[in-house]
Design a protein around this motif. Structure first.
Motif, short mmCIF file in Angstrom:
data_model
loop_
_atom_site.label_atom_id
_atom_site.label_comp_id
_atom_site.label_asym_id
_atom_site.label_seq_id
_atom_site.Cartn_x
_atom_site.Cartn_y
_atom_site.Cartn_z
N LEU A 5 -25.02 52.63 113.92
CA LEU A 5 -24.32 51.36 114.04
C LEU A 5 -23.36 51.33 115.23
O LEU A 5 -23.22 50.32 115.90
CB LEU A 5 -23.54 51.07 112.75
CG LEU A 5 -24.36 50.56 111.56
CD1 LEU A 5 -23.50 50.49 110.32
CD2 LEU A 5 -24.95 49.20 111.86
N SER A 6 -22.69 52.46 115.47
CA SER A 6 -21.69 52.48 116.54
C SER A 6 -22.32 52.57 117.93
O SER A 6 -21.75 52.08 118.90
CB SER A 6 -20.72 53.64 116.34
OG SER A 6 -21.40 54.88 116.36
N LEU A 7 -23.53 53.15 118.03
CA LEU A 7 -24.12 53.37 119.35
C LEU A 7 -25.42 52.60 119.59
O LEU A 7 -25.87 52.50 120.73
CB LEU A 7 -24.40 54.87 119.55
CG LEU A 7 -23.18 55.79 119.52
CD1 LEU A 7 -23.60 57.23 119.67
CD2 LEU A 7 -22.18 55.40 120.60
N ALA A 8 -26.03 52.04 118.53
CA ALA A 8 -27.32 51.36 118.70
C ALA A 8 -27.26 50.17 119.66
O ALA A 8 -28.20 49.97 120.44
CB ALA A 8 -27.86 50.91 117.34
N PRO A 9 -26.20 49.33 119.62
CA PRO A 9 -26.18 48.23 120.60
C PRO A 9 -26.25 48.71 122.04
O PRO A 9 -26.99 48.14 122.86
CB PRO A 9 -24.85 47.53 120.29
CG PRO A 9 -24.61 47.81 118.84
CD PRO A 9 -25.11 49.21 118.64
N ALA A 10 -25.48 49.76 122.39
CA ALA A 10 -25.54 50.30 123.75
C ALA A 10 -26.90 50.93 124.02
O ALA A 10 -27.46 50.81 125.13
CB ALA A 10 -24.43 51.34 123.94
N PHE A 11 -27.46 51.59 123.01
CA PHE A 11 -28.78 52.21 123.13
C PHE A 11 -29.84 51.15 123.42
O PHE A 11 -30.67 51.30 124.32
CB PHE A 11 -29.08 52.92 121.81
CG PHE A 11 -30.01 54.10 121.94
CD1 PHE A 11 -29.54 55.32 122.37
CD2 PHE A 11 -31.35 53.98 121.62
CE1 PHE A 11 -30.39 56.42 122.49
CE2 PHE A 11 -32.20 55.07 121.72
CZ PHE A 11 -31.72 56.29 122.17
N ALA A 12 -29.78 50.04 122.65
CA ALA A 12 -30.77 48.97 122.82
C ALA A 12 -30.59 48.27 124.16
O ALA A 12 -31.57 47.90 124.81
CB ALA A 12 -30.65 47.97 121.68
N ALA A 13 -29.33 48.05 124.57
CA ALA A 13 -29.09 47.37 125.85
C ALA A 13 -29.68 48.14 127.01
O ALA A 13 -30.26 47.57 127.94
CB ALA A 13 -27.58 47.18 126.04
N LYS A 14 -29.55 49.47 126.96
CA LYS A 14 -30.08 50.31 128.04
C LYS A 14 -31.60 50.34 128.02
O LYS A 14 -32.26 50.28 129.06
CB LYS A 14 -29.51 51.71 127.90
CG LYS A 14 -29.89 52.65 129.04
CD LYS A 14 -29.21 54.00 128.87
CE LYS A 14 -29.59 54.96 130.00
NZ LYS A 14 -28.94 56.29 129.84
N LEU A 15 -32.18 50.42 126.82
CA LEU A 15 -33.64 50.53 126.72
C LEU A 15 -34.33 49.19 126.98
O LEU A 15 -35.37 49.14 127.64
CB LEU A 15 -34.03 51.05 125.33
CG LEU A 15 -35.52 51.21 125.04
CD1 LEU A 15 -36.15 52.24 125.98
CD2 LEU A 15 -35.75 51.62 123.58
N LEU A 16 -33.75 48.10 126.46
CA LEU A 16 -34.38 46.79 126.56
C LEU A 16 -33.90 45.99 127.76
O LEU A 16 -34.37 44.87 127.97
CB LEU A 16 -34.12 45.99 125.27
CG LEU A 16 -34.59 46.65 123.97
CD1 LEU A 16 -34.18 45.82 122.77
CD2 LEU A 16 -36.10 46.85 123.99
N HIS A 17 -32.93 46.53 128.49
CA HIS A 17 -32.40 45.88 129.69
C HIS A 17 -31.88 44.47 129.37
O HIS A 17 -32.26 43.48 130.00
CB HIS A 17 -33.48 45.79 130.79
CG HIS A 17 -34.11 47.12 131.11
ND1 HIS A 17 -33.42 48.14 131.75
CD2 HIS A 17 -35.35 47.62 130.84
CE1 HIS A 17 -34.22 49.18 131.89
NE2 HIS A 17 -35.38 48.90 131.34
N THR A 18 -31.02 44.38 128.36
CA THR A 18 -30.45 43.11 127.95
C THR A 18 -29.00 43.31 127.52
O THR A 18 -28.64 44.37 127.02
CB THR A 18 -31.25 42.49 126.79
OG1 THR A 18 -30.62 41.26 126.39
CG2 THR A 18 -31.29 43.42 125.60
N ASP A 19 -28.20 42.27 127.71
CA ASP A 19 -26.81 42.28 127.25
C ASP A 19 -26.62 41.38 126.04
O ASP A 19 -25.48 41.13 125.63
CB ASP A 19 -25.88 41.81 128.38
CG ASP A 19 -25.85 42.79 129.55
OD1 ASP A 19 -26.00 43.99 129.30
OD2 ASP A 19 -25.69 42.34 130.71
#
Length: 443
Positions: free
Chosen positions: A280-294
């Motif tokens: 929960l604490s790191l998934a948003p940053a993980f997804a932003a980097k992998l999916l190239h989205t903010d």
């Protein structure tokens, strides 16, 4: 003495005279309570289904609120210049406040009643929302998280025990609702937070709207008729007297029956919640980097996948006593984690989604089966304190591991830190799977 459980066998036997047939056919615990001397406020003669709904709503709403900030942490980092370690510490502040409360007051609902803890906890959670929403710095954010943790600590054992009291003949159903509301609330929190954060003030709107919902829930909780917890008592039995000695902090004890199941459920919960907390604490940053989205919503959906899959599995898949199925569930969680990390190394978003759903579903099947068996073996008179002991162990998984991973992210980077944590968690899942599959010794 307040509780959300319906009045039990202390009621006089219902008579047909002057009553509708539908009332006469009601089971005794749901019979009308006109003959009771109710307090001035608590006059609502609610049926059992309504009471179950109130408890479930309280637990679900409070855990949604505790995770509303997940998609907003990136905004907080920009506004208040927070680091990755600061973010994980904020997440852990919630647990650091929750665990001592569970340890100190976890047994109170066994003496004071379930509602005596649930009602003030819901109101306190609304206060935590306001503190967090109006924060101007790190320490005010931490104070808001701490207040939310205290509120959830007051509710966790009491709500689970109240559901057990309300459904004494259906312990499996009571455990399913408890776990579904817990996992579902944590999964829905990021999504609700992202949806409500789309306005002009993304920090203020989600928490104030959530506080209004909590305060609205306080009204029916205050109106419903209370009852003391525990087994049904004959009419001649005097009410239980609670003294200050009963409310003193107690040494945490393992249940007298079902200790092996308790320890297995506690271990599975500890590992699972460590994974959930880091995710929960790191998934948003993980997804932003992998999916190239903010996009906050996409990050929230990815964060909710693991716990949402767990909640759905707990609702749809019946619990099992098959040790092999439970062991495979823990092994499936380890496999799902490996796929999530492999997604980042290979740049394959599909592995992120597949791994999250697989790991969450397998965890839900395994943990619910262990949890249901453990709760069914508990003494109803000590269910509040024993459930609190179980949740203390489980929630500890959401504290120190998160801070350690946050420090590792700051030192080594996101991918190496999450890879190291995943390897350790997978090894622990495998060890627990072996322990579950091993046949217990017979006396």
């Amino acid at each position: 003495m307040a509780d959300l459980s319906p009045a039990g066998s202390g009621l006089r036997t219902a008579q047909f005279d002057g009553r509708r047939l539908s009332e006469a056919l009601l089971p005794l615990e749901l019979a009308p309570r006109a003959q009771l001397q109710l307090s001035a406020i608590s006059r609502w003669n609610a049926l059992r289904g309504v009471r179950v709904g109130l408890v479930a709503a309280a637990l679900l709403l409070m855990l949604i609120g505790a995770n509303l900030a997940t998609p907003i942490y990136s905004l907080l980092q920009q506004r208040m210049h927070l680091t990755a370690l600061d973010t994980t510490i904020l997440f852990a502040f919630y647990v650091f406040a929750l665990v001592p409360v569970l340890a100190v007051v976890g047994h109170w609902s066994d003496h004071l009643g379930r509602r005596a803890l649930i009602l003030p906890a819901v109101a306190l959670s609304a206060v935590g929302d306001v503190v967090f929403a109006t924060s101007g710095g790190f320490w005010q954010l931490a104070a808001g998280r701490a207040v939310q943790g205290i509120a959830v600590g007051l509710t966790t054992g009491a709500a689970g025990a109240a559901l057990g009291d309300l459904m004494p003949d259906h312990p499996t159903r009571a455990a399913k609702i408890t776990l579904a509301c817990s996992a579902g609330g944590v999964a829905l929190g990021p999504v609700v937070g992202a949806l409500l954060a789309g306005g002009s003030d993304p920090l203020l709107s989600p928490f104030l709207l959530h506080a209004v919902a909590l305060l609205a829930l306080c009204v029916p909780l205050a109106l419903v008729h209370p009852r003391m917890p525990g087994r049904n008592r004959p009419p001649a039995t005097p009410p239980r007297i609670t003294t200050p000695a009963h409310l003193r902090p107690q040494r945490l004890r393992l249940p007298r029956t079902g200790r092996r199941e308790f320890l297995l459920a506690a271990a599975a919960g500890f590992i699972s919640y460590a994974v959930f907390g880091v995710y929960l604490s790191l998934a948003p940053a993980f997804a932003a980097k992998l999916l190239h989205t903010d996009s906050k919503l996409i990050g929230a959906v990815v964060a909710a996948l693991l716990l949402g899959s767990s909640a759905v599995a707990q609702l749809l898949v019946p619990p099992t006593a098959d040790r092999l199925v439970i062991a495979l569930g823990m092994a499936g969680l380890a496999t799902g984690l490996a796929l999530v990390v492999a997604a980042q190394y290979t740049g394959t978003p599909a592995l992120l989604f597949i791994g999250s759903v697989l790991g969450g579903a397998c965890q839900g099947i395994a943990f619910r089966s262990l949890f249901t068996t453990t709760v069914a073996a508990m003494n109803p008179e000590r269910r509040g304190s024993e459930l609190s002991s179980l949740w203390i162990i489980i929630y500890l998984g959401s504290s120190l591991p998160i801070v350690a991973v946050g420090a590792a992210v700051q030192t080594y980077g996101l991918l190496p830190a999450t890879s190291g944590f995943t390897l350790l968690a997978a090894l622990l899942c495998a060890a627990l799977a072996i322990a579950v599959a091993k046949r217990p010794r017979t006396a």
